[in-house]
Design an enzyme around this catalytic site. Structure first.
Site, PDB file in Angstrom:
ATOM      1  N   SER A 259       0.834  -1.203   0.000  1.00  0.00           N
ATOM      2  CA  SER A 259       0.000   0.000   0.000  1.00  0.00           C
ATOM      3  C   SER A 259       0.864   1.247   0.000  1.00  0.00           C
ATOM      4  O   SER A 259       2.074   1.192   0.227  1.00  0.00           O
ATOM      5  CB  SER A 259      -0.897   0.010   1.231  1.00  0.00           C
ATOM      6  OG  SER A 259      -0.123   0.330   2.378  1.00  0.00           O
ATOM      7  N   LYS A 260       0.212   2.364  -0.236  1.00  0.00           N
ATOM      8  CA  LYS A 260       0.884   3.653  -0.255  1.00  0.00           C
ATOM      9  C   LYS A 260       1.577   3.896   1.087  1.00  0.00           C
ATOM     10  O   LYS A 260       2.670   4.416   1.152  1.00  0.00           O
ATOM     11  CB  LYS A 260      -0.169   4.722  -0.525  1.00  0.00           C
ATOM     12  CG  LYS A 260       0.342   6.116  -0.600  1.00  0.00           C
ATOM     13  CD  LYS A 260      -0.740   6.996  -1.176  1.00  0.00           C
ATOM     14  CE  LYS A 260      -0.901   8.344  -0.539  1.00  0.00           C
ATOM     15  NZ  LYS A 260       0.045   8.836   0.383  1.00  0.00           N
ATOM     16  N   ARG A 261       0.901   3.481   2.153  1.00  0.00           N
ATOM     17  CA  ARG A 261       1.479   3.704   3.473  1.00  0.00           C
ATOM     18  C   ARG A 261       2.769   2.901   3.695  1.00  0.00           C
ATOM     19  O   ARG A 261       3.672   3.353   4.396  1.00  0.00           O
ATOM     20  CB  ARG A 261       0.452   3.395   4.571  1.00  0.00           C
ATOM     21  CG  ARG A 261       0.024   4.674   5.284  1.00  0.00           C
ATOM     22  CD  ARG A 261      -1.036   4.417   6.311  1.00  0.00           C
ATOM     23  NE  ARG A 261      -2.289   4.018   5.681  1.00  0.00           N
ATOM     24  CZ  ARG A 261      -3.052   3.011   6.080  1.00  0.00           C
ATOM     25  NH1 ARG A 261      -2.687   2.283   7.105  1.00  0.00           N
ATOM     26  NH2 ARG A 261      -4.179   2.730   5.458  1.00  0.00           N
ATOM     27  N   GLU A 282      -1.628  16.819  -1.050  1.00  0.00           N
ATOM     28  CA  GLU A 282      -0.596  15.891  -0.582  1.00  0.00           C
ATOM     29  C   GLU A 282       0.301  15.456  -1.756  1.00  0.00           C
ATOM     30  O   GLU A 282      -0.178  15.248  -2.865  1.00  0.00           O
ATOM     31  CB  GLU A 282      -1.283  14.659   0.015  1.00  0.00           C
ATOM     32  CG  GLU A 282      -0.355  13.716   0.714  1.00  0.00           C
ATOM     33  CD  GLU A 282      -1.031  12.361   0.967  1.00  0.00           C
ATOM     34  OE1 GLU A 282      -0.316  11.436   1.357  1.00  0.00           O
ATOM     35  OE2 GLU A 282      -2.248  12.238   0.749  1.00  0.00           O
TER      36      GLU A 282
END
Ligand code: GLU
Length: 514
Positions: A259-261, A282
């Site tokens: 994921s992006k995280r 962002e």
């Protein structure tokens, strides 16, 4: 004729998992002498993000994934953006209704919500399907006449697919083999919405058919939708394309989808290009801006979930298969059979390794142009041929172009500070004398590699029983500022006699030890 498509929805930046899907489609198309199509699936207007389509096109172009037809270049099967194809879907929904494969449904969002709650209270999950559709407001329960009256009166409705009760539906998948699901597990998906737009499912099938797509190569997350798609082909009486559902890209630890995280957490981008979110403002980092080379990203992604198979005649060597492959080699070697069924773990070290390898393939001139751009930022200029020489000498130490200035700056500017730890370790009080001697040697012998080497290392250091490491590293501290860099005499030859002497003099003056 093989025809494949990459069909992203413009809902944000393209995840590298999506890039891999595009890449595999491209490799397959090129290898088969087929066509590669870019179709934009924007039927869900609520998820539309401005700039996303442009981003997708730019990202794939940067990576060298080229299209034969598509939203940006046109082609004989256009338009290639689903919102531009809107008028053509209605007739297909009508056809399914006329043939008994679909029905009108009038259930209001509140009614559906109430049903969901009612089931939840009994610890069950509500699904709009063959068991429940009789109790809902649709053209099957109300009758076609009543349905028509409501439609004429302007009541909003959707069109739902009517799954036959209790049949096994088999999807032939080129990677997973046969995947079978019973229709009782599947809900009557909405195919057409009250806003006059088809849903993804209907538009996707109609487009794949009318664009004569032969192979659908897409992410594993679409496998649960595949039985519906197979049934839609059947309902229309069309031949279905072949399916290949690609394994997920997993977190480096292997548990769950990348994921992006994860990218933020571990310091690597999950998007090909930097993305500026138009709503939140962002900024998400991109491979391009981080200094990854497109060829390295392509090579790394190709091997996340696929490999070319064992090298011939290679017994037990590690790695067992060829790792560095250009786009042309990938096209030659790619095959769907070698795509893994299991998710592929993202590996940051490997990504860096690929970048380092590809960086080495750049010519000294190319490396020099990166370096010159950074020199300009630091207000430093130097003779081009000299920069090219530095680039050639130093590139093996570089993984990302951004490291160039930091790694090479002492070739262009004299140090103004001396690393304290290095000084403490090497520069003993007697170094002032030895460094003065280095200056004398440079002034007295011909300025040639061998001559300096002999005079310094043999005739002075060795002959006087000095510690080579200490003296040479002190010279390095004087010239570089710390104990890094290439072979010391080579460096002296690069800098020249005057500059070297100037630096050593300055160090003698500035470095105070007792
Ligand atoms: N629009 C879908 C997506 O965004 C495409 C799925 C497919 O390839 O069928 O992933």
């Amino acid at each position: 004729m093989v025809r494949v498509r990459f069909a992203p929805s413009p809902t944000g930046p393209l995840h590298i998992g999506g890039v891999r899907t595009a890449l595999y489609n491209y490799l397959f198309a090129r290898q088969q002498g087929g066509k590669m199509i870019l179709r934009i699936e924007d039927t869900d207007q609520t998820r539309f993000v401005p700039g996303a389509e442009q981003y997708i096109i730019e990202a794939l172009d940067w990576l060298g994934i080229k299209f034969d037809e598509g939203v940006h270049i046109g082609g004989p099967y256009g338009p290639y953006r689903q919102s531009d194809r809107k008028p053509m879907y209605r007739q297909y929904a009508d056809q399914l209704i006329a043939d008994g494969w679909a029905y009108y449904a009038f259930d209001k969002p509140e009614a559906l919500e109430a049903k969901r709650k009612e089931y939840e209270a009994q610890k069950k999950t509500f699904q709009y399907d063959c068991n429940t559709r009789g109790g809902m407001e649709n053209s099957l329960s109300l009758g076609m006449e009543e349905a028509q009256r409501r439609i004429d009166a302007g009541e909003p409705y959707v069109v739902r697919f009517k799954f036959p009760d209790n049949i096994d539906i088999t999807v032939h998948d080129l990677i997973r083999g046969d995947v079978t699901m019973n229709s009782r597990l599947l809900d009557d998906k909405v195919l057409f919405k009250s806003d006059g737009m088809p849903t993804y499912h209907l538009a996707n099938i109609v487009d794949d058919h009318t664009m004569e797509i032969t192979h659908v190569i897409r992410g594993e997350e679409w496998l649960p939708s595949a039985p519906l798609h197979v049934m839609l082909y059947k309902a229309f009486g069309w031949e279905a394309p072949q399916f290949a559902h690609l394994p997920l890209l997993l977190k480096p630890e292997g548990n769950g989808k990348l994921s992006k995280r994860d990218g933020d957490r571990l310091g690597f981008p999950v998007f090909p290009l930097e993305w500026h979110d138009p709503k939140s403002g962002e900024i998400s980092s991109g491979y391009r801006e981080k200094g990854y080379l497109p060829e390295a990203v392509v090579n790394m992604l190709a091997l996340l979930g696929w490999n070319p198979g064992k090298r011939e005649g290679d017994n037990g060597a590690n790695p067992v298969y060829q790792e560095i492959m250009s786009m042309d080699e990938l096209i030659k070697l790619f095959n769907i059979e070698h795509i893994s069924k299991n998710g592929a773990k993202f590996n940051l070290d490997k990504a860096k390794w690929f970048n380092h390898e590809y960086f080495q393939k750049l010519s000294d001139e190319e490396v020099a142009s990166y370096l010159e751009a950074q020199m300009k930022e630091h207000g430093v200029a130097a003779d081009h041929a000299y920069v090219v020489k530095v680039a050639g000498m130093m590139k093996e130490r570089i993984t990302f172009p951004s490291e160039l200035w930091e790694t090479c700056c002492y070739f262009f500017v004299a140090p103004t500070e001396y690393n304290e730890k290095d000084v403490a370790k090497r520069w003993t009080p007697d170094m002032h004398i030895h460094m003065q001697k280095v200056i004398d040697i440079l002034n007295s012998v011909p300025f040639e590699y061998e001559a300096i080497h002999k005079a310094l290392l043999d005739d002075y250091i060795a002959a006087n029983g000095l510690n080579t490491g200490k003296v040479m590293n002190s010279l390095r501290i004087a010239v570089v500022g710390r104990t890094v860099g290439p072979d010391m005499i080579t460096l002296v030859m690069m800098l020249g006699k005057e500059e070297t002497i100037r630096r050593v003099n300055r160090a003698i003056e500035k470095i105070k030890v007792n």
